[in-house]
Scaffold this active site. Structure first.
Site, PDB file in Angstrom:
ATOM      1  CG  HIS A  16      63.973  27.709 -58.881  1.00 62.40           C
ATOM      2  ND1 HIS A  16      64.478  26.949 -59.912  1.00 62.40           N
ATOM      3  CD2 HIS A  16      64.859  27.581 -57.863  1.00 62.40           C
ATOM      4  CE1 HIS A  16      65.614  26.395 -59.531  1.00 62.40           C
ATOM      5  NE2 HIS A  16      65.857  26.754 -58.291  1.00 62.40           N
ATOM      6  CG  ASP A 119      62.115  25.643 -62.055  1.00 59.04           C
ATOM      7  OD1 ASP A 119      62.552  26.788 -61.893  1.00 59.04           O
ATOM      8  OD2 ASP A 119      62.653  24.640 -61.544  1.00 59.04           O
ATOM      9  CB  THR A 141      66.633  29.863 -62.182  1.00 53.24           C
ATOM     10  OG1 THR A 141      66.648  28.543 -61.634  1.00 53.24           O
ATOM     11  CG2 THR A 141      65.224  30.172 -62.644  1.00 53.24           C
ATOM     12  CB  ALA A 350      68.894  41.506 -45.408  1.00 50.88           C
ATOM     13  CD  GLN A 352      70.543  39.567 -51.530  1.00 48.00           C
ATOM     14  OE1 GLN A 352      70.780  38.828 -50.581  1.00 48.00           O
ATOM     15  NE2 GLN A 352      70.617  39.144 -52.781  1.00 48.00           N
ATOM     16  CG  HIS A 367      73.908  32.595 -50.899  1.00 49.72           C
ATOM     17  ND1 HIS A 367      73.700  33.958 -50.998  1.00 49.72           N
ATOM     18  CD2 HIS A 367      72.853  32.008 -51.508  1.00 49.72           C
ATOM     19  CE1 HIS A 367      72.563  34.154 -51.650  1.00 49.72           C
ATOM     20  NE2 HIS A 367      72.031  33.005 -51.972  1.00 49.72           N
ATOM     21  CB  SER A 372      72.409  36.704 -54.403  1.00 49.27           C
ATOM     22  OG  SER A 372      71.307  36.421 -53.581  1.00 49.27           O
ATOM     23  CD  GLU A 375      68.683  40.343 -56.036  1.00 51.95           C
ATOM     24  OE1 GLU A 375      67.544  39.858 -56.174  1.00 51.95           O
ATOM     25  OE2 GLU A 375      69.270  40.397 -54.929  1.00 51.95           O
ATOM     26  CD  GLU A 391      73.295  27.294 -58.669  1.00 53.05           C
ATOM     27  OE1 GLU A 391      72.807  28.266 -59.257  1.00 53.05           O
ATOM     28  OE2 GLU A 391      72.878  26.914 -57.556  1.00 53.05           O
ATOM     29  CD  GLN A 392      74.183  28.768 -52.653  1.00 50.55           C
ATOM     30  OE1 GLN A 392      74.857  28.642 -51.618  1.00 50.55           O
ATOM     31  NE2 GLN A 392      72.871  28.961 -52.616  1.00 50.55           N
TER      32      GLN A 392
END
Length: 482
Positions: A16, A119, A141, A350, A352, A367, A372, A375, A391-392
């Site tokens: 966030h 946020d 986000t 990592a 990333q 995940h 991610s 990206e 919320e994955q």
């Protein structure tokens, strides 16, 4: 001298906070009339956020972007409580109020307060903005489809008195106006399936309707259907400004004395193009010991080169953040590191962005955190889904079924303390997902990922959809400042 000042209030979780800081940079870079002050609330424990914001404060030369660190709360809250974030934000309201009063009195104030950018978990701060007579904008986000789902569930709950928690462990499929496909109840986030959390969580959706606008970290070309659906769900003006990413520096100091990041990149330099599968589960993600063994078995049997970010889970009931695993042999199958020494590398933290940007990477077991995901799309890396929390699971469904950008390992896998979910995905299932991800070279999915990657860059340049949306947002802020 800026004409107007915006007050940004992020939740201090990395995903966030980074998105909000990057958005603040976009705004001050775009229009000299605006300045931004970011109020940084501090969790009552040390986290990556502290080193990130400290490094930002020293590296930011921009006079129109500054950070104010609020005092750390000394309370000892229950982190496992679903109300933790809600209580944390509420307890910080007096500190935010005081900081605003001090800002107004200080000579350092660069312009009249034009509004708040909050946020998605700080929507109760709209009350403070209302007291000051300034508009509020919410930075969301997650995806536009997930925003649509929140608004839809909130109206089901508040207007039609549906008990959303009854969908827990249900095989039902729901019609969700922000999706073209029926949504399996099993991918709903734990926050709407738990009695303690459903009302505070959907309360954010209710408050967002009262905001002047919602800024979403997505782009028109990625989620056209979801974005079009939001007006019909009662959303105020929506500004898709994504992808909002930090692509320059890593947001976390390199672990293990600073050398590990270099070792990782040197190892990747030695691998053939698109040959390595990268496994990484976010700043708060980790796998249980049994799941680690199944994952190791799958990697070894698949025969594909791999780079695996393996972290130690937090102790049961403790803070979510995983820690570095000093000796991976503690959790990996006996002899695994020796047998895979020529094709694989097990690491802790990592870098990333740098890894995803490397030409050796051919796929990403993720995940499905939204940052991610963006990206991965940016760098054109196809994904395989193993969602953990938040919320994955919904994101995994959107990526696999709705957008066709990812391979499913499991869409409804959960590793969330609120759900007591301990089921393990077997090595066979993981191996199948990895092979599909890495071996379907000319698939329709890869074409879609490459197209989305191209579009994600085009939308940010002059004339692109997100560029134009940012212009509309700035115009709205300046036209509505008190």
């Amino acid at each position: 001298m800026a004409d107007a000042e915006l007050l940004f209030i992020p939740t201090p979780g990395m995903g966030h906070l980074v998105a909000m800081v990057e958005m603040a940079k976009l705004i001050v870079d775009r229009d000299p009339r605006l300045s931004v002050t970011v109020l940084v609330m501090k969790f009552p424990f040390d986290s990556d956020v502290d080193s990130y914001t400290n490094s930002l404060a020293t590296s930011m030369a921009a006079s129109r972007l500054r950070f104010i660190h609020l005092p750390r709360e000394n309370a000892n809250p229950d982190f496992s409580s679903g109300q933790f974030i809600t209580n944390f934000v509420e307890s910080n309201k007096p500190r935010v109020k005081q900081a605003i009063a001090e800002l107004a009195d200080s000579a350092g104030s660069t312009g009249r307060l034009a509004g708040f950018v909050l946020d998605m978990f700080c929507t109760t701060m709209i009350d403070l903005a209302d007291e000051l007579g300034v508009p509020s904008y919410v930075l969301f986000t997650s995806s536009a489809a997930f925003l649509g789902m929140m608004l839809h569930l909130q109206s089901l709950q508040d207007e039609y008195h549906v008990d959303i928690t009854e969908y827990k462990d249900s095989a039902a499929e729901l019609d969700c106006p922000s999706l073209t496909n029926p949504l399996p109840a099993k991918v709903l986030p734990p926050l709407v399936l738990t009695k303690e959390t459903v009302r505070p969580f959907l309360g954010h959706a209710k408050r967002m309707r009262a905001a002047k606008g919602i800024i979403v970290n997505t782009f028109e070309e990625l989620e056209p259907y979801a974005l079009r659906s939001l007006a019909g769900l009662g959303a105020p003006a929506v500004y898709p400004l994504g992808p909002i990413l930090n692509l320059k520096g890593e947001t976390q100091t390199k672990a293990c004395g600073g050398h590990q990041g270099n070792d990782i990149m040197e190892w990747l330099d030695e691998q053939p193009p698109s040959s390595v599968v990268f496994l990484c589960f976010g700043s708060m993600g980790s796998l249980g010991e049994e799941q680690v063994k199944e994952m190791a078995c799958a990697l070894e049997r698949s025969g594909h080169r791999f780079l695996w970010s393996l972290r130690r889970p937090p102790p049961k009931g403790k803070v979510w953040f995983p820690s570095e695993l000093m000796d991976p042999t503690e959790v990996l199958p006996e002899g695994f590191l020796d047998r895979t020494a020529t094709i694989g590398k097990v690491i802790g933290w990592a870098p990333q962005v740098a890894v995803l940007a490397h030409p050796a990477i051919g796929g990403f077991v993720s995940h499905c955190g939204w940052n991610s995901t963006l990206e991965s799309i940016w760098f054109g890396v196809a994904m395989a889904t193993l969602p953990l929390y938040g919320e994955q699971q919904f994101n995994a469904f959107e990526l696999v079924v709705e957008l066709g950008l990812a391979v499913e390992i499991k869409m409804d896998y959960r590793r969330d303390p609120r759900m007591n979910s301990d089921f393990v995905v077997t090595a066979d299932v993981i191996e199948g997902g990895i092979k599909k991800l890495m071996e379907e070279v000319d698939s329709e999915r890869r074409k879609k990922v490459n197209e989305a990657s191209e579009k994600s860059k085009m939308v940010l340049i002059e004339g692109g959809s997100s560029y134009l949306s940012l212009g509309c947002l700035i115009e709205d802020i300046l036209n509505n400042k008190p």
